[in-house]
Design a protein around this motif. Structure first.
Motif, PDB file in Angstrom:
ATOM      1  N   GLU A  57     -44.959  27.393 -56.401  1.00 32.19           N
ATOM      2  CA  GLU A  57     -45.669  27.570 -57.673  1.00 32.19           C
ATOM      3  C   GLU A  57     -47.091  28.044 -57.377  1.00 32.19           C
ATOM      4  OE1 GLU A  57     -45.754  24.114 -60.061  1.00 32.19           O
ATOM      5  OE2 GLU A  57     -46.954  25.011 -61.618  1.00 32.19           O
ATOM      6  N   PRO A  58     -47.492  29.168 -58.001  1.00 32.65           N
ATOM      7  CA  PRO A  58     -48.830  29.695 -57.697  1.00 32.65           C
ATOM      8  C   PRO A  58     -49.916  28.754 -58.211  1.00 32.65           C
ATOM      9  CG  PRO A  58     -47.861  30.888 -59.543  1.00 32.65           C
ATOM     10  CD  PRO A  58     -46.796  29.987 -59.026  1.00 32.65           C
ATOM     11  N   GLU A  59     -51.050  28.793 -57.535  1.00 30.21           N
ATOM     12  CA  GLU A  59     -52.181  27.976 -57.954  1.00 30.21           C
ATOM     13  C   GLU A  59     -52.833  28.562 -59.192  1.00 30.21           C
ATOM     14  OE1 GLU A  59     -51.389  25.354 -54.976  1.00 30.21           O
ATOM     15  OE2 GLU A  59     -52.868  25.167 -56.567  1.00 30.21           O
ATOM     16  N   VAL A  60     -52.793  29.857 -59.290  1.00 30.89           N
ATOM     17  CA  VAL A  60     -53.260  30.539 -60.482  1.00 30.89           C
ATOM     18  C   VAL A  60     -52.259  31.641 -60.793  1.00 30.89           C
ATOM     19  CG1 VAL A  60     -55.706  30.087 -60.114  1.00 30.89           C
ATOM     20  CG2 VAL A  60     -54.692  32.114 -59.125  1.00 30.89           C
ATOM     21  N   THR A  61     -52.225  32.065 -62.035  1.00 29.24           N
ATOM     22  CA  THR A  61     -51.415  33.215 -62.397  1.00 29.24           C
ATOM     23  C   THR A  61     -52.335  34.355 -62.765  1.00 29.24           C
ATOM     24  OG1 THR A  61     -51.246  32.524 -64.705  1.00 29.24           O
ATOM     25  CG2 THR A  61     -49.502  31.803 -63.206  1.00 29.24           C
ATOM     26  N   GLN A  62     -51.881  35.570 -62.555  1.00 37.92           N
ATOM     27  CA  GLN A  62     -52.674  36.732 -62.869  1.00 37.92           C
ATOM     28  C   GLN A  62     -51.839  37.704 -63.693  1.00 37.92           C
ATOM     29  OE1 GLN A  62     -54.567  37.027 -58.485  1.00 37.92           O
ATOM     30  NE2 GLN A  62     -55.376  38.549 -59.913  1.00 37.92           N
ATOM     31  N   THR A  63     -52.486  38.291 -64.680  1.00 37.69           N
ATOM     32  CA  THR A  63     -51.828  39.312 -65.489  1.00 37.69           C
ATOM     33  C   THR A  63     -52.765  40.498 -65.685  1.00 37.69           C
ATOM     34  OG1 THR A  63     -52.614  38.277 -67.548  1.00 37.69           O
ATOM     35  CG2 THR A  63     -50.414  37.643 -66.761  1.00 37.69           C
ATOM     36  N   PHE A 104     -55.070  31.594 -53.640  1.00 37.82           N
ATOM     37  CA  PHE A 104     -55.053  32.877 -54.309  1.00 37.82           C
ATOM     38  C   PHE A 104     -53.926  32.993 -55.334  1.00 37.82           C
ATOM     39  CE2 PHE A 104     -58.026  35.673 -51.998  1.00 37.82           C
ATOM     40  CZ  PHE A 104     -58.461  34.780 -51.042  1.00 37.82           C
ATOM     41  N   GLY A 105     -54.205  33.758 -56.374  1.00 36.68           N
ATOM     42  CA  GLY A 105     -53.158  34.167 -57.284  1.00 36.68           C
ATOM     43  C   GLY A 105     -52.345  35.287 -56.678  1.00 36.68           C
ATOM     44  N   PRO A 106     -51.299  35.716 -57.365  1.00 33.34           N
ATOM     45  CA  PRO A 106     -50.409  36.749 -56.830  1.00 33.34           C
ATOM     46  C   PRO A 106     -51.013  38.146 -56.830  1.00 33.34           C
ATOM     47  CG  PRO A 106     -49.720  36.125 -59.025  1.00 33.34           C
ATOM     48  CD  PRO A 106     -50.818  35.176 -58.641  1.00 33.34           C
ATOM     49  N   GLY A 107     -52.131  38.333 -57.509  1.00 33.92           N
ATOM     50  CA  GLY A 107     -52.805  39.622 -57.504  1.00 33.92           C
ATOM     51  C   GLY A 107     -52.376  40.542 -58.628  1.00 33.92           C
ATOM     52  N   PRO A 134     -44.954  41.258 -47.530  1.00 32.47           N
ATOM     53  CA  PRO A 134     -44.871  42.528 -48.273  1.00 32.47           C
ATOM     54  C   PRO A 134     -45.133  42.395 -49.777  1.00 32.47           C
ATOM     55  CG  PRO A 134     -43.137  42.431 -46.646  1.00 32.47           C
ATOM     56  CD  PRO A 134     -43.816  41.088 -46.617  1.00 32.47           C
ATOM     57  N   SER A 135     -44.907  41.221 -50.327  1.00 34.71           N
ATOM     58  CA  SER A 135     -45.206  41.008 -51.746  1.00 34.71           C
ATOM     59  C   SER A 135     -46.701  41.084 -52.044  1.00 34.71           C
ATOM     60  CB  SER A 135     -44.688  39.637 -52.189  1.00 34.71           C
ATOM     61  OG  SER A 135     -45.417  38.606 -51.528  1.00 34.71           O
ATOM     62  N   ARG A 136     -47.514  41.024 -50.991  1.00 37.56           N
ATOM     63  CA  ARG A 136     -48.986  41.105 -51.034  1.00 37.56           C
ATOM     64  C   ARG A 136     -49.655  39.835 -51.564  1.00 37.56           C
ATOM     65  NH1 ARG A 136     -51.480  46.898 -52.159  1.00 37.56           N
ATOM     66  NH2 ARG A 136     -53.048  45.916 -50.843  1.00 37.56           N
ATOM     67  N   GLN A 137     -48.885  38.796 -51.776  1.00 37.87           N
ATOM     68  CA  GLN A 137     -49.466  37.494 -52.106  1.00 37.87           C
ATOM     69  C   GLN A 137     -50.252  36.986 -50.907  1.00 37.87           C
ATOM     70  OE1 GLN A 137     -48.279  34.988 -54.874  1.00 37.87           O
ATOM     71  NE2 GLN A 137     -50.038  33.810 -54.161  1.00 37.87           N
ATOM     72  N   MET A 138     -51.380  36.346 -51.131  1.00 37.72           N
ATOM     73  CA  MET A 138     -52.178  35.750 -50.056  1.00 37.72           C
ATOM     74  C   MET A 138     -51.831  34.262 -49.985  1.00 37.72           C
ATOM     75  SD  MET A 138     -54.169  38.033 -48.662  1.00 37.72           S
ATOM     76  CE  MET A 138     -55.548  37.166 -47.952  1.00 37.72           C
ATOM     77  N   ILE A 139     -51.271  33.858 -48.862  1.00 37.04           N
ATOM     78  CA  ILE A 139     -50.767  32.494 -48.715  1.00 37.04           C
ATOM     79  C   ILE A 139     -51.533  31.799 -47.597  1.00 37.04           C
ATOM     80  CG2 ILE A 139     -48.731  31.085 -48.192  1.00 37.04           C
ATOM     81  CD1 ILE A 139     -47.076  33.600 -49.079  1.00 37.04           C
ATOM     82  N   LEU A 140     -52.086  30.644 -47.890  1.00 35.74           N
ATOM     83  CA  LEU A 140     -52.801  29.888 -46.862  1.00 35.74           C
ATOM     84  C   LEU A 140     -51.821  29.394 -45.808  1.00 35.74           C
ATOM     85  CD1 LEU A 140     -55.450  28.460 -45.926  1.00 35.74           C
ATOM     86  CD2 LEU A 140     -54.581  26.445 -47.141  1.00 35.74           C
TER      87      LEU A 140
END
Lengths: 114, 115
Positions: free
Chosen positions: A1-7, A105-108, B41-47
């Motif tokens: 589960e992302p810490e933040v969501t981005q749209t 980070f969010g998913p960007g 590749p998804s470009r998510q930044m993961i700690l």
């Protein structure tokens, strides 16, 4: 589960247009950050935001950029007049707690300027 | 100026083997924090892992561990028992309180795990 969501996850715009990128924290955090990653390059800091105010900004963060938290929840990055070189991934990050805690980070948002 | 250097643009490793990614940094601060982030590749930044400079003990997270050499300003990441899912770009990053807690990133190392 992302810490933040981005749209949105991907935004395509014409050069000179305004874009608004949104970041929605899952829980109520005070510290937020925007970073930018041009394709194939390193991640660069844009701006940090604490308690509804900008706390620091980089030299990249010029007058065409602005951030705000209009409703106390969503955190937005606005680019007033986009340029081709603004094409990049834009990441929102939040702090896990104290000032020096880990940033998650969010998913960007992938921004493409044509 | 605070800088982070990753001298290996690309690395490859066989599945189940061990690989070490290098990172050096430059700072005049004494109290700072170091991180490794993974970008698939998804470009998510993961700690991946975090290290506080005041701690002498090297951080570990399951198959991931660091070798933190404060005097040498070196912060390498060791991945044991490499898995295909470890294939990603790995970024070393650094922050300090006096530097406003903004993360300074290295250029990244592309890691490819081969079957």
């Amino acid at each position: 589960e992302p810490e933040v969501t981005q749209t949105p996850s991907h935004q395509v715009t014409q050069m000179g247009q305004e874009v608004i990128l949104r970041c929605v924290p899952i829980s109520n955090h005070l510290y937020f950050y925007w970073y930018r990653q041009i394709l194939g390059q390193k991640v660069e800091f844009l701006v940090s935001f604490y308690n509804n105010e900008i706390s620091e900004k980089s030299e990249i963060f010029d007058d065409q950029f602005s951030v705000e938290r209009p409703d106390g929840s969503n955190f937005t990055l606005k680019i007033r007049s986009t340029k081709l070189e603004d094409s990049a991934m834009y990441f929102c990050a939040r702090n896990s707690g104290g000032y020096t805690d880990t940033q998650y980070f969010g998913p960007g948002t992938r921004l493409t300027v044509l | 100026a605070q800088t982070v250097t990753q001298s290996q643009p690309e690395m490859s490793v066989q599945e189940a083997e061990t690989v070490t990614l290098s990172c050096t940094y430059d700072t005049s601060e004494n109290n700072y924090y170091l991180f490794w982030y993974k970008q698939p590749p998804s470009r998510q930044m993961i700690l991946v892992i975090r290290q506080e400079a005041y701690k002498q003990q090297n951080a570990t997270e399951n198959r991931f561990s660091v070798n933190f050499q404060k005097a040498a300003k070196s912060f390498s990441l060791k991945i044991s028992d490499s898995q295909l899912g470890d294939t990603a770009m790995y970024f070393c990053a650094f922050t300090t309180v006096t530097y406003g807690n903004k993360l300074v990133f290295g250029a990244g190392t592309i890691l490819r795990v081969k079957s």
